[in-house]
Write an enzyme that holds these catalytic residues in place. Structure first.
Site, PDB file in Angstrom:
ATOM      1  N   TRP A 107      26.389  37.546  29.638  1.00 32.27           N
ATOM      2  CA  TRP A 107      27.443  36.907  29.967  1.00 32.27           C
ATOM      3  C   TRP A 107      28.618  37.305  29.145  1.00 32.27           C
ATOM      4  O   TRP A 107      29.958  37.118  29.695  1.00 32.27           O
ATOM      5  CB  TRP A 107      27.349  35.403  29.305  1.00 32.27           C
ATOM      6  CG  TRP A 107      26.263  34.756  29.935  1.00 32.27           C
ATOM      7  CD1 TRP A 107      25.107  34.013  29.251  1.00 32.27           C
ATOM      8  CD2 TRP A 107      26.003  34.596  31.285  1.00 32.27           C
ATOM      9  NE1 TRP A 107      24.252  33.524  30.308  1.00 32.27           N
ATOM     10  CE2 TRP A 107      24.723  33.704  31.458  1.00 32.27           C
ATOM     11  CE3 TRP A 107      26.500  35.202  32.420  1.00 32.27           C
ATOM     12  CZ2 TRP A 107      24.293  33.595  32.633  1.00 32.27           C
ATOM     13  CZ3 TRP A 107      25.759  34.953  33.607  1.00 32.27           C
ATOM     14  CH2 TRP A 107      24.555  34.026  33.919  1.00 32.27           C
ATOM     15  N   GLY A 111      16.834  18.326  24.915  1.00 25.47           N
ATOM     16  CA  GLY A 111      16.087  17.810  25.879  1.00 25.47           C
ATOM     17  C   GLY A 111      15.319  18.768  26.747  1.00 25.47           C
ATOM     18  O   GLY A 111      15.707  19.862  26.774  1.00 25.47           O
ATOM     19  N   ASP A 112      14.503  18.337  27.693  1.00 27.11           N
ATOM     20  CA  ASP A 112      13.956  19.016  28.752  1.00 27.11           C
ATOM     21  C   ASP A 112      14.376  18.650  30.061  1.00 27.11           C
ATOM     22  O   ASP A 112      13.975  17.325  30.318  1.00 27.11           O
ATOM     23  CB  ASP A 112      12.182  18.832  28.612  1.00 27.11           C
ATOM     24  CG  ASP A 112      11.400  19.625  29.776  1.00 27.11           C
ATOM     25  OD1 ASP A 112      12.290  19.941  30.762  1.00 27.11           O
ATOM     26  OD2 ASP A 112      10.434  19.943  29.676  1.00 27.11           O
ATOM     27  N   HIS A 156      16.375  30.790  39.234  1.00 27.69           N
ATOM     28  CA  HIS A 156      15.438  31.887  39.823  1.00 27.69           C
ATOM     29  C   HIS A 156      14.300  31.865  39.018  1.00 27.69           C
ATOM     30  O   HIS A 156      13.374  32.765  39.141  1.00 27.69           O
ATOM     31  CB  HIS A 156      16.481  33.220  39.651  1.00 27.69           C
ATOM     32  CG  HIS A 156      16.449  33.757  38.167  1.00 27.69           C
ATOM     33  ND1 HIS A 156      16.753  35.076  37.853  1.00 27.69           N
ATOM     34  CD2 HIS A 156      16.411  33.187  36.925  1.00 27.69           C
ATOM     35  CE1 HIS A 156      16.977  35.144  36.606  1.00 27.69           C
ATOM     36  NE2 HIS A 156      16.721  33.958  36.086  1.00 27.69           N
ATOM     37  N   ASN A 188      10.907  41.129  38.522  1.00 28.45           N
ATOM     38  CA  ASN A 188      10.914  40.716  37.177  1.00 28.45           C
ATOM     39  C   ASN A 188      10.619  39.378  36.799  1.00 28.45           C
ATOM     40  O   ASN A 188      10.044  38.867  36.094  1.00 28.45           O
ATOM     41  CB  ASN A 188      12.082  41.066  36.204  1.00 28.45           C
ATOM     42  CG  ASN A 188      12.089  41.023  34.819  1.00 28.45           C
ATOM     43  OD1 ASN A 188      10.826  41.446  34.373  1.00 28.45           O
ATOM     44  ND2 ASN A 188      12.986  40.358  34.191  1.00 28.45           N
ATOM     45  N   GLN A 234       7.471  37.760  34.869  1.00 21.12           N
ATOM     46  CA  GLN A 234       7.729  37.078  33.560  1.00 21.12           C
ATOM     47  C   GLN A 234       7.974  35.467  33.929  1.00 21.12           C
ATOM     48  O   GLN A 234       8.055  34.636  32.837  1.00 21.12           O
ATOM     49  CB  GLN A 234       9.107  37.391  33.045  1.00 21.12           C
ATOM     50  CG  GLN A 234       9.098  38.615  32.451  1.00 21.12           C
ATOM     51  CD  GLN A 234      10.271  38.816  31.377  1.00 21.12           C
ATOM     52  OE1 GLN A 234      11.323  39.163  31.751  1.00 21.12           O
ATOM     53  NE2 GLN A 234      10.075  38.395  30.037  1.00 21.12           N
TER      54      GLN A 234
END
EC number: 2.1.1.4
Length: 346
Positions: free
Chosen positions: A165, A236-237, A256, A303, A307
């Site tokens: 970033w 949180g999730d 992604h 990737n 992953q």
């Protein structure tokens, strides 16, 4: 069309075969602190001095330095006492730890983690799933549980994302005028570098980073100062917990990671929580519509295979996901950098 008689054909094969060697030279020079030492010295140094400074053999260091010269990561000048090495501008900006645009952390993440997963790329292609189990002996069913398998690994990943970033965050946030949105949630905002860029670019905004409790804890301890009043946290999730109401939701390199069904599930929750007139900003690397490139995005998609559970997508594919969730007036901006921007409005 190339053939084995085509003089360019062997050179292309050699170039691609050497890609692994090239990246490991750069990773190793970073890991050993070569670029940092040369920056701190303020003057060119001999291979003996650099070897002594980083605790390496003279023979090995001389070969590493010469390879870095060939890759234009270092420059060399001949003096009476022999060869003297110095950083190039690129190395000073991107490969030293102290630079604001340093890519050191993401390079170390690639060197120590990503490369280990890529050893099993053929298995990933055969099986269609990530390779954490083979690479690290941890379950591959929860990609982020595997990714955050230790505090050290989580810190390394978060620092690496911040590196990204630092060089493309402002571009994606400036792709559209986001000033009308003052209440922003950064879902999966991690270490907060994108949130920091956002409040810098849009000083009237507040950004809440919504992430897993252990990620929030690390972000508070290492990356985001309590003095940054415009940035707050929500633990949180977001797949399993509620998403609070906001004007704009940023999903930077989130979709992604997941398959289409998981993306639709998340976007539907975001749409429901979003205020009328609000929107969602997707920050992703976009494939060409015919998927012919860019090659960097094609490699990122590989990737994702080794992953995560996801893939890189085209602008049309992301637009379709947004439309399925209810978002309309979808705009796409390619930045020419590592990531692009897609804005959908409610």
């Amino acid at each position: 069309m190339g053939s084995t008689e085509d003089p360019d054909y062997p050179q292309i094969i050699v170039q691609y075969s050497n890609g692994f060697l090239i990246s490991k030279v750069m990773f190793t020079a970073c890991e050993l602190g070569v670029f940092d030492l040369l920056l701190e010295s303020g003057k060119p140094l001999s291979s003996d001095a650099i070897a002594a400074g980083v605790g390496a053999s003279t023979m090995g260091m001389e070969r590493l330095l010469d390879a870095c010269v060939g890759l234009k990561l270092l420059a060399v000048e001949m003096a009476q006492e022999g060869a003297l090495y110095r950083n190039t501008e690129i190395s000073n900006i991107y490969l030293t730890k102290s630079s604001p645009k340093s890519q050191y952390h993401i390079l170390m993440y690639y060197s120590k983690t990503v490369y280990l997963c890529w050893q099993y790329l053929a298995d990933a292609v055969r099986e269609g799933r990530n390779q954490y189990e083979r690479a690290f002996g941890v379950s591959s069913k929860d990609p982020f549980g595997a990714m955050y398998r230790s505090d050290e690994e989580m810190l390394k990943f978060m620092a690496g994302q911040n590196s990204v970033w630092s060089i493309c965050g402002r571009d994606v946030l400036a792709a559209f005028d986001l000033s009308p949105f003052t209440q922003i949630y950064d879902l999966g905002g991690g270490a907060g570098a994108l949130a920091q860029e956002c409040v810098s670019l849009y000083p009237n905004s507040t950004v809440t980073i919504y992430d897993l409790p252990k990620v929030v804890q690390v972000a508070k301890e290492h990356f985001v100062s309590p003095e940054e009043r415009q940035i707050t946290f929500h633990e949180g999730d977001f797949f399993n917990d509620s998403i609070p109401e906001a004007e704009l939701y940023i999903l930077s390199k989130i979709l992604h990671d997941w398959d289409d069904d998981k993306c639709k599930q998340l976007l539907a929750k975001v749409y429901k929580a979003c205020k009328p007139g609000g929107g969602v900003l997707l920050v992703e690397s976009l494939l060409n519509e015919d998927k012919s490139g860019p090659v960097e995005t094609q490699l990122y998609s590989m990737n994702m295979l080794v992953q995560t559970e996801g893939k890189e997508r085209t602008a049309a594919e992301y637009s379709k996901l947004l439309e399925a969730a209810g978002f309309g007036v979808i705009q796409v901006k390619r930045t020419g950098k590592l990531c692009d921007a897609v804005l959908g409005k409610k």
